[in-house]
Design a protein around this motif. Sequence first.
Motif, short mmCIF file in Angstrom:
data_model
loop_
_atom_site.label_atom_id
_atom_site.label_comp_id
_atom_site.label_asym_id
_atom_site.label_seq_id
_atom_site.Cartn_x
_atom_site.Cartn_y
_atom_site.Cartn_z
N LEU A 97 -99.42 -26.07 38.16
CA LEU A 97 -98.43 -25.05 37.78
C LEU A 97 -98.98 -23.67 38.11
CD1 LEU A 97 -97.52 -26.28 34.15
CD2 LEU A 97 -96.39 -26.91 36.31
N ALA A 98 -98.08 -22.81 38.59
CA ALA A 98 -98.49 -21.44 38.88
C ALA A 98 -97.53 -20.47 38.21
CB ALA A 98 -98.49 -21.19 40.38
N ARG A 99 -98.00 -19.27 37.97
CA ARG A 99 -97.08 -18.25 37.48
C ARG A 99 -96.12 -17.90 38.61
NH1 ARG A 99 -98.74 -13.12 39.28
NH2 ARG A 99 -100.89 -13.05 40.01
N LYS A 100 -94.95 -17.40 38.22
CA LYS A 100 -93.85 -17.20 39.18
C LYS A 100 -94.21 -16.33 40.39
CE LYS A 100 -89.51 -18.62 38.57
NZ LYS A 100 -88.24 -18.49 37.87
N ASP A 101 -94.98 -15.27 40.16
CA ASP A 101 -95.25 -14.33 41.26
C ASP A 101 -96.51 -14.67 42.05
OD1 ASP A 101 -93.05 -12.97 40.39
OD2 ASP A 101 -94.21 -11.58 39.12
N LEU A 102 -97.10 -15.78 41.74
CA LEU A 102 -98.41 -16.04 42.35
C LEU A 102 -98.34 -16.11 43.87
CD1 LEU A 102 -101.40 -16.46 41.58
CD2 LEU A 102 -101.00 -18.91 41.87
N CYS A 214 -102.78 -19.92 37.16
CA CYS A 214 -102.38 -21.31 37.40
C CYS A 214 -103.12 -22.26 36.48
CB CYS A 214 -102.67 -21.69 38.86
SG CYS A 214 -104.41 -21.55 39.29
N THR A 215 -102.67 -23.51 36.52
CA THR A 215 -103.39 -24.59 35.87
C THR A 215 -103.19 -25.85 36.69
OG1 THR A 215 -103.72 -25.84 33.82
CG2 THR A 215 -101.45 -25.27 34.35
N ILE A 216 -104.16 -26.75 36.64
CA ILE A 216 -103.98 -28.05 37.30
C ILE A 216 -103.95 -29.15 36.25
CG2 ILE A 216 -104.84 -27.38 39.56
CD1 ILE A 216 -107.56 -28.61 38.78
N TYR A 231 -90.72 -24.02 29.33
CA TYR A 231 -91.20 -22.91 30.17
C TYR A 231 -90.82 -23.02 31.64
CZ TYR A 231 -94.01 -21.65 26.10
OH TYR A 231 -94.43 -21.28 24.85
N GLU A 232 -90.09 -24.09 32.03
CA GLU A 232 -89.95 -24.34 33.48
C GLU A 232 -89.29 -23.20 34.26
OE1 GLU A 232 -87.46 -27.62 34.75
OE2 GLU A 232 -86.44 -27.61 32.82
N ASP A 233 -88.42 -22.41 33.61
CA ASP A 233 -87.78 -21.32 34.34
C ASP A 233 -88.76 -20.19 34.65
OD1 ASP A 233 -85.46 -22.70 34.16
OD2 ASP A 233 -84.65 -21.55 32.46
N ASP A 234 -89.86 -20.17 33.96
CA ASP A 234 -90.80 -19.05 34.13
C ASP A 234 -92.09 -19.45 34.83
OD1 ASP A 234 -89.16 -17.13 32.78
OD2 ASP A 234 -89.60 -18.24 30.94
N LEU A 235 -92.09 -20.63 35.41
CA LEU A 235 -93.29 -21.01 36.17
C LEU A 235 -92.89 -21.85 37.37
CD1 LEU A 235 -93.58 -24.09 35.06
CD2 LEU A 235 -94.93 -23.07 33.26
#
Length: 265
Positions: A97-102, A214-216, A231-235
């Motif tokens: 998972l990554a933050r939206k702007d990554l 991010c996280t793995i 949280y899916e809309d924000d990541l």
Amino acid sequence: QSGDQSTKADKGKIIGIEPGAGIMIHTEEAIDTYGLDYTLVSSSSAGMASELTKAIKEEKWIVVTGWTPHWMFARYDLKYLDDPKGVYGGEEYIGTLARKDLKADKPGLYSILERFNWKAEDMESVMLSIEEGKKDTEAAQEWIDNNQETVSGWIGDIIGDGEKVSVGYVLWDSEIASTNVLKIVLEKAGFNVKISAVDAGPLYQAVADGDVDCTISAWLPATQASYYEKYEDDLVLVRKNLEGAKVGLVVPSYVTINSIDELNS
Ligand code: PBE
């Protein structure tokens, strides 16, 4: 049957891990769905493993919340209890998972994350060498030394140039292994990497809020579904980094039952 001279009191407990783990949420659900006469004891991943080790030494009845990949399946003769009602889901994957702007902010990092994936046996080998006494970083480095071509493939032509990267994870044995490997991979690529351990809920929130890049450590589609849906809309789900994972209730093979259905008997 040999061992298993335990009392009903031992039988009334399921040994869990950190509260907030997906497996804990699903185990509460399993107690409900199957009407189990059990309480879920929270602990930590390390605590669960040491309870399991102790019980196996005395061939005592024990039920733990377990998952694969995990070193405990290499160490001990264990089995998953069947889950006919499907509370734990089926085959799971581990996601990145990554933050939206990554992708826009750190495209080089993002492209490594798009490539990073490995097999259950890779993760398990790192977990086992940590269990056998190696430091997290040593075990990770050893895996990297033995898999240089794979690692070069992940890095490609990316040059981190000292750019800061923050990776969130939870102190589950599987994620300690993977996150330490990723840290060294990113350092090899020239990034300045900080890894931070938090609980599962705060981890999703941190990615969504952009507090970490991010996280793995995302176990999906079932295990951490409640966090993912929140949280899916924000990541961004970047990719599956490991397939063929599994989660459920685990007992030593000498425990005679085979299904969650039989736990009350
Ligand atoms: N686990 C291991 C986690 C994911 C990794 C199965 C303990 C969980 O959320 O339950």
